[in-house]
Design a protein around this motif. Structure first.
Motif, short mmCIF file in Angstrom:
data_model
loop_
_atom_site.label_atom_id
_atom_site.label_comp_id
_atom_site.label_asym_id
_atom_site.label_seq_id
_atom_site.Cartn_x
_atom_site.Cartn_y
_atom_site.Cartn_z
N LEU A 42 -32.69 -63.32 5.03
CA LEU A 42 -33.57 -64.30 5.68
C LEU A 42 -34.03 -65.34 4.67
O LEU A 42 -34.20 -65.04 3.48
CB LEU A 42 -34.79 -63.59 6.29
CG LEU A 42 -34.52 -62.79 7.57
CD1 LEU A 42 -35.74 -61.99 7.95
CD2 LEU A 42 -34.12 -63.71 8.71
N GLU A 43 -34.25 -66.56 5.14
CA GLU A 43 -34.74 -67.62 4.28
C GLU A 43 -36.16 -67.29 3.80
O GLU A 43 -36.90 -66.54 4.46
CB GLU A 43 -34.76 -68.95 5.04
CG GLU A 43 -33.40 -69.44 5.48
CD GLU A 43 -32.51 -69.80 4.30
OE1 GLU A 43 -33.07 -70.17 3.24
OE2 GLU A 43 -31.28 -69.72 4.43
N PRO A 44 -36.57 -67.85 2.62
CA PRO A 44 -37.92 -67.55 2.11
C PRO A 44 -39.02 -67.83 3.12
O PRO A 44 -40.00 -67.07 3.20
CB PRO A 44 -38.04 -68.47 0.88
CG PRO A 44 -36.62 -68.64 0.42
CD PRO A 44 -35.78 -68.66 1.66
N GLN A 45 -38.88 -68.89 3.91
CA GLN A 45 -39.92 -69.20 4.90
C GLN A 45 -40.00 -68.11 5.96
O GLN A 45 -41.10 -67.69 6.35
CB GLN A 45 -39.62 -70.55 5.53
CG GLN A 45 -40.76 -71.09 6.38
CD GLN A 45 -40.46 -72.47 6.91
OE1 GLN A 45 -39.42 -72.71 7.52
NE2 GLN A 45 -41.35 -73.40 6.67
N ASP A 46 -38.84 -67.62 6.41
CA ASP A 46 -38.84 -66.54 7.41
C ASP A 46 -39.29 -65.23 6.80
O ASP A 46 -39.88 -64.38 7.49
CB ASP A 46 -37.45 -66.40 8.02
CG ASP A 46 -37.11 -67.53 8.98
OD1 ASP A 46 -38.07 -68.10 9.53
OD2 ASP A 46 -35.93 -67.84 9.17
N GLN A 47 -39.02 -65.01 5.50
CA GLN A 47 -39.55 -63.83 4.82
C GLN A 47 -41.07 -63.83 4.88
O GLN A 47 -41.69 -62.79 5.16
CB GLN A 47 -39.08 -63.81 3.37
CG GLN A 47 -37.58 -63.66 3.17
CD GLN A 47 -37.18 -63.80 1.72
OE1 GLN A 47 -37.99 -63.56 0.82
NE2 GLN A 47 -35.95 -64.21 1.48
N SER A 48 -41.68 -64.97 4.61
CA SER A 48 -43.14 -65.07 4.64
C SER A 48 -43.66 -64.86 6.05
O SER A 48 -44.71 -64.23 6.26
CB SER A 48 -43.58 -66.44 4.12
OG SER A 48 -43.19 -66.61 2.78
N ARG A 49 -42.94 -65.37 7.06
CA ARG A 49 -43.41 -65.24 8.44
C ARG A 49 -43.40 -63.79 8.90
O ARG A 49 -44.38 -63.31 9.49
CB ARG A 49 -42.55 -66.11 9.36
CG ARG A 49 -42.81 -67.60 9.19
CD ARG A 49 -41.81 -68.44 9.97
NE ARG A 49 -42.14 -69.86 9.89
CZ ARG A 49 -41.33 -70.83 10.28
NH1 ARG A 49 -40.15 -70.55 10.77
NH2 ARG A 49 -41.71 -72.09 10.16
N ILE A 50 -42.31 -63.08 8.66
CA ILE A 50 -42.26 -61.70 9.12
C ILE A 50 -43.24 -60.84 8.32
O ILE A 50 -43.88 -59.94 8.87
CB ILE A 50 -40.81 -61.15 9.00
CG1 ILE A 50 -40.70 -59.81 9.73
CG2 ILE A 50 -40.37 -61.01 7.56
CD1 ILE A 50 -40.81 -59.90 11.22
N ALA A 51 -43.42 -61.16 7.00
CA ALA A 51 -44.38 -60.40 6.20
C ALA A 51 -45.80 -60.63 6.70
O ALA A 51 -46.61 -59.69 6.76
CB ALA A 51 -44.26 -60.80 4.73
N THR A 52 -46.13 -61.86 7.06
CA THR A 52 -47.47 -62.16 7.56
C THR A 52 -47.71 -61.48 8.91
O THR A 52 -48.79 -60.94 9.17
CB THR A 52 -47.65 -63.68 7.69
OG1 THR A 52 -47.46 -64.28 6.42
CG2 THR A 52 -49.05 -64.01 8.20
N ALA A 53 -46.70 -61.49 9.78
CA ALA A 53 -46.85 -60.82 11.08
C ALA A 53 -47.08 -59.32 10.89
O ALA A 53 -47.93 -58.72 11.56
CB ALA A 53 -45.60 -61.09 11.93
N VAL A 54 -46.32 -58.69 10.00
CA VAL A 54 -46.52 -57.27 9.73
C VAL A 54 -47.94 -57.02 9.22
O VAL A 54 -48.61 -56.06 9.64
CB VAL A 54 -45.47 -56.78 8.70
CG1 VAL A 54 -45.85 -55.39 8.19
CG2 VAL A 54 -44.10 -56.75 9.33
N SER A 55 -48.41 -57.87 8.31
CA SER A 55 -49.74 -57.70 7.76
C SER A 55 -50.81 -57.77 8.85
O SER A 55 -51.74 -56.96 8.89
CB SER A 55 -50.00 -58.77 6.69
OG SER A 55 -51.31 -58.68 6.19
N GLU A 56 -50.68 -58.74 9.77
CA GLU A 56 -51.69 -58.91 10.83
C GLU A 56 -51.72 -57.71 11.77
O GLU A 56 -52.79 -57.17 12.08
CB GLU A 56 -51.40 -60.19 11.61
CG GLU A 56 -51.62 -61.48 10.85
CD GLU A 56 -53.09 -61.70 10.52
OE1 GLU A 56 -53.96 -61.23 11.28
OE2 GLU A 56 -53.36 -62.35 9.49
N ILE A 57 -50.55 -57.26 12.25
CA ILE A 57 -50.52 -56.16 13.22
C ILE A 57 -50.89 -54.84 12.55
O ILE A 57 -51.59 -54.00 13.13
CB ILE A 57 -49.15 -56.08 13.89
CG1 ILE A 57 -48.81 -57.43 14.55
CG2 ILE A 57 -49.14 -54.99 14.93
CD1 ILE A 57 -49.81 -57.90 15.59
#
Length: 481
Positions: A42-57
């Motif tokens: 995954l691109e770095p931007q998508d890495q950050s997005r999925i990581a942030t979503a995991v952190s929130e949930i």
């Protein structure tokens, strides 16, 4: 909107399972999400997005259900492959789940924001919740088409890689978060460019519609208030960001000074990396503050009399310790014969500092020369000339756009913010002058700031006033909407 039931129960390839028991497990889940996303391409931007979503949930599961589990797996069904995450808990469930999913409800503690935010960051999002069975949230990001479907052997390699990095250095996470901040600012700049494009279309549409001038004037006033509000918000946020950055820099300095004990060579390298990253973000924040003040028209000139020779002496003392290369020299010409200036010395110095820093970054061999000479009867031209890589003709105007950087091998070694040159041009204009560029690829560049000897505040000229009073002119049409 009814809650969606998670349907990804067949043909799954599990990659990793993490329990959420302690608060630090939320951080570990975020880190694990980034690691898996990076391994899967995954691109770095998508890495950050999925990581942030995991952190929130995951944080919701910890705070509202006392814990849960996080499972990472691949969807092996037909169609585009997807990295999926399933976060389950045995808590009391989510009340008003339909309103939460539709974005109409937010709990007093902010749970709704976490769910809706995670939903916007992912390509797939499903929720199943009940008071008896708890909550299960399944979400994911599509993998790039170039990603080869993992075979059993590669799955084992992924698992082994994750096990070997389970205790990764938290310094890496700090660096990643700093990079996320920069990417977020870049995204904000792209949205700003889109807003500006829409504003230009609005201005063209309204041109010549004299009968609607009153309505246009009211809209221009509203948009002006929005722009002022944006500048104030940007300024407030920048101040808030600068406080923790100063703390990071100060703590790094204490560690490097060995006030809390000795450091190994690797620890010293990592602390210096933290300090340098924080300084880079601090420079970005300071530039943003300066841009916000200028856009809001709140920049106050501090006019004083000074000589170009004194200014050059200060620059020489500042940059001499920074020129450590044996292949590049910094030369500041003798300018003692020039007449004194009556303008803002700080802003002129800021322009030259930005130009000299850029020249030193992109010059591997040769010299960087700083000079000044009379330009006409009432201005002085300050020039910074280098023997560096040069700038292609098609890029010479683009480099003055905010947050934009030209691709260059040297650019990978020096991470900038893309604000130095745009800010320098605006500062030169604020002082009543201009910033010019001459450059050829492979032969170097010359940036020239032509600055009036005496600062004069700009006022509407007689011609501008006469144009404003022409019959049929739109009041406020000359203003930037």
């Amino acid at each position: 909107m009814a809650p969606q039931v998670a349907s990804v129960t067949l043909e799954q390839t599990s990659l990793s399972i993490l329990p959420i028991v302690l608060e630090q497990d939320v951080v570990q889940a975020r880190r694990r999400a980034r690691q898996i996303a990076e391994i899967l391409g995954l691109e770095p931007q998508d890495q950050s997005r999925i990581a942030t979503a995991v952190s929130e949930i995951a944080r919701n599961a910890f705070e509202y259900a006392g814990g849960g589990t996080v499972e990472f797996f691949l969807d092996s069904a037909e169609g585009p492959r997807m990295l999926l995450v399933r976060i389950s808990d045995r808590g009391p469930g989510i009340q008003d789940v339909e309103a939460v999913l539709s974005g109409k409800y937010q709990s007093p503690t902010g749970m709704g924001l976490g769910i809706t935010g995670a939903r916007r960051l992912t390509d797939h999002f499903e929720v199943e919740s009940s008071p008896d069975e708890g909550t299960r949230v399944v979400f994911g990001k599509r993998l790039p088409r170039r990603t080869t479907p993992p075979l059993p052997l590669s799955i084992a390699q992924i698992t082994a890689t994750l096990d070997s990095t389970s205790n990764a250095d938290p310094v890496h996470e700090v660096r990643q978060q700093n990079q996320e901040l920069l990417r977020t600012l870049e995204e904000a700049q792209q949205r700003q460019l889109e807003i500006e494009r829409l504003n230009r279309e609005l201005e063209e549409t309204n041109r010549g519609v004299v009968a609607l001038y009153m309505e246009l004037d009211e809209r221009a006033q509203d948009l002006g208030r929005v722009a002022d509000l944006k500048s104030r918000v940007l300024s407030d946020i920048s101040h808030e960001v600068r406080t923790p950055l100063n703390a990071i820099i100060n703590v790094s300095r204490l560690l490097l000074d060995r006030l809390d004990g000795d450091l190994t060579n690797e620890q010293e390298r990592q602390v210096r990396m933290i300090r340098d990253s924080a300084r880079t973000v601090t420079d970005l924040v300071n530039d943003l503050l300066e841009l916000a003040r200028m856009e809001a028209g709140k920049t106050v000139p501090r006019v004083a009399s000074f000589s170009a020779a004194d200014l050059f002496a200060a620059l020489r003392g500042m940059f001499r310790p920074l020129v450590t290369s044996d292949t590049v020299v910094l030369v500041l010409d003798d300018v003692s014969s020039l007449p004194p200036l009556e303008t803002d010395e700080g802003k002129l110095g800021q322009i030259l500092r930005n130009l000299i820093s850029n020249a030193l970054k992109f010059t591997e061999r040769g010299a960087v020369r700083v000079s000044a000479e009379l330009c006409g009867s009432d201005a002085i031209a300050f020039s910074v000339t280098d023997t560096g890589v040069g700038i292609a003709e098609e890029d010479q105007e683009r480099i003055f756009q905010e947050f934009l950087q030209i691709e260059n091998p040297l650019q990978r070694r020096f991470h900038g913010t893309g604000l130095g040159l745009p800010l320098s041009r605006k500062l030169a204009s604020f002082l009543g002058g201009e910033l010019l560029l001459q450059s050829r690829v492979g032969q170097g560049s010359t940036f020239t700031a032509i600055i009036p000897q005496k600062f004069v505040e700009r006022r509407m000229s007689d011609r501008d006033q006469s144009d404003e009073n022409q019959p049929g002119s739109l009041p406020g049409a000359g203003a930037r909407i």
